[in-house]
Design an enzyme around this catalytic site. Structure first.
Site, mmCIF file in Angstrom:
data_model
loop_
_atom_site.group_PDB
_atom_site.id
_atom_site.type_symbol
_atom_site.label_atom_id
_atom_site.label_comp_id
_atom_site.label_asym_id
_atom_site.label_seq_id
_atom_site.Cartn_x
_atom_site.Cartn_y
_atom_site.Cartn_z
ATOM 1 N N SER A 65 -15.393 31.265 34.861
ATOM 2 C CA SER A 65 -16.062 32.556 35.008
ATOM 3 C C SER A 65 -15.087 33.518 35.652
ATOM 4 O O SER A 65 -14.230 33.114 36.449
ATOM 5 C CB SER A 65 -17.300 32.410 35.897
ATOM 6 O OG SER A 65 -17.783 33.672 36.314
ATOM 7 N N TYR A 114 -21.056 29.520 43.962
ATOM 8 C CA TYR A 114 -20.753 29.473 42.531
ATOM 9 C C TYR A 114 -19.310 29.876 42.273
ATOM 10 O O TYR A 114 -18.555 29.168 41.580
ATOM 11 C CB TYR A 114 -21.700 30.392 41.767
ATOM 12 C CG TYR A 114 -21.336 30.592 40.317
ATOM 13 C CD1 TYR A 114 -21.628 29.621 39.362
ATOM 14 C CD2 TYR A 114 -20.698 31.764 39.887
ATOM 15 C CE1 TYR A 114 -21.305 29.807 38.026
ATOM 16 C CE2 TYR A 114 -20.371 31.957 38.557
ATOM 17 C CZ TYR A 114 -20.664 30.980 37.629
ATOM 18 O OH TYR A 114 -20.334 31.157 36.301
#
Length: 264
Positions: free
Chosen positions: A148, A161
């Protein structure tokens, strides 16, 4: 088959998160490029059955493996099951992940452990299983990890995350370096904000988004859209394929927003 170039005709891949979103888009792209052996890993039997049926209609020998990648025993079983069915595998795409929200000050130990188990520990032991198999066969192979753009820093509500994706980023380069002499390649893509079924649920659960959240989100983007799984999937399928040659240890940003840039 679209007749692109049949570049993945010899690709036999395990794809986590393979029943929907970016995972299935990658499976679909691999099938379009000639792959006939695909193992989709996920938690929903219903989604798995539907995804496998769609691939089988196109002549793919596809199987669904019910597994929770946060559990090491499930990761090992997933690799063993794929090998038991296909005999040999030469590719792995780690697309499964959780993007559960949490800041530095409100993240609980349980949430931290869940995110790292899913986003780091699972990919680690899946990679371990495939690499051991390839080393035993003295065969080449390819791994692609879906990271990501948040791995570069991330928002304040994505602290664990973002940190987990940063860990997987380092793992990608470490594995690439360790096994390049064995012709086992390991790369990663770092997509930005993506238009998936899962993201729709996240936006409504965590951010109270309205039904028209996607339209509003895309209107605010520089290129007028969020990342589309089908577009990203073609990059991943190339990175998986032998056509990407000696490419290894690469971290490819896939976004319209540039890491490190600021408004003029």
């Amino acid at each position: 088959m679209s007749g692109l170039d049949n570049r993945n005709a010899e690709t036999r891949a395990i794809i986590t998160g393979g029943t929907q979103g970016i995972g299935f888009a990658i499976a679909d792209a691999l099938a379009d490029e000639g792959s006939k052996a695909l193992a989709l890993v996920g938690r929903s039997q219903e989604k798995g059955d539907k995804a496998v049926a769609r691939l089988k209609e196109r002549g793919v020998d596809a199987i669904f493996i019910s597994a929770d990648v946060a559990k090491v025993e499930d990761c090992r079983r997933a690799v063993e099951t794929a090998l038991g069915h296909f005999g040999t595998m030469n590719a792995l795409v780690n697309a499964a992940a959780t993007s559960a929200r949490g800041s530095l000050v409100d993240t609980t130990e349980d949430l931290f452990d869940t995110i790292f188990a899913t986003n780091v520990k699972g990919p680690f032991f899946l990679m371990q299983g495939l690499v051991k198999h390839l080393l035993e066969r003295k065969a080449p192979g390819s791994i692609v990890n879906v990271l990501s753009m948040s791995a570069h820093a991330g928002q304040s509500f994505l602290t664990p995350y973002s940190t987990s994706k940063g860990a997987l980023m380092t793992l990608t380069k470490n594995v690439a370096n360790a096994y390049r002499g064995n012709r086992i390649r390991c790369n990663a893509v770092l997509p930005g904000w993506m238009d998936t079924e899962g993201e729709a649920l996240v936006q409504k659960k965590w951010h109270g988004a309205s039904d028209d959240w996607l339209e509003k989100a895309e209107a605010a983007q520089p290129m007028g859209q969020l990342v589309k799984p089908a577009q990203l999937a073609r990059l991943v399928s190339y990175m998986v394929s032998p056509q990407s040659g000696v490419m290894t240890g690469s971290l490819v940003d896939y976004d319209q927003n540039i890491a490190g840039s600021f408004p003029d």
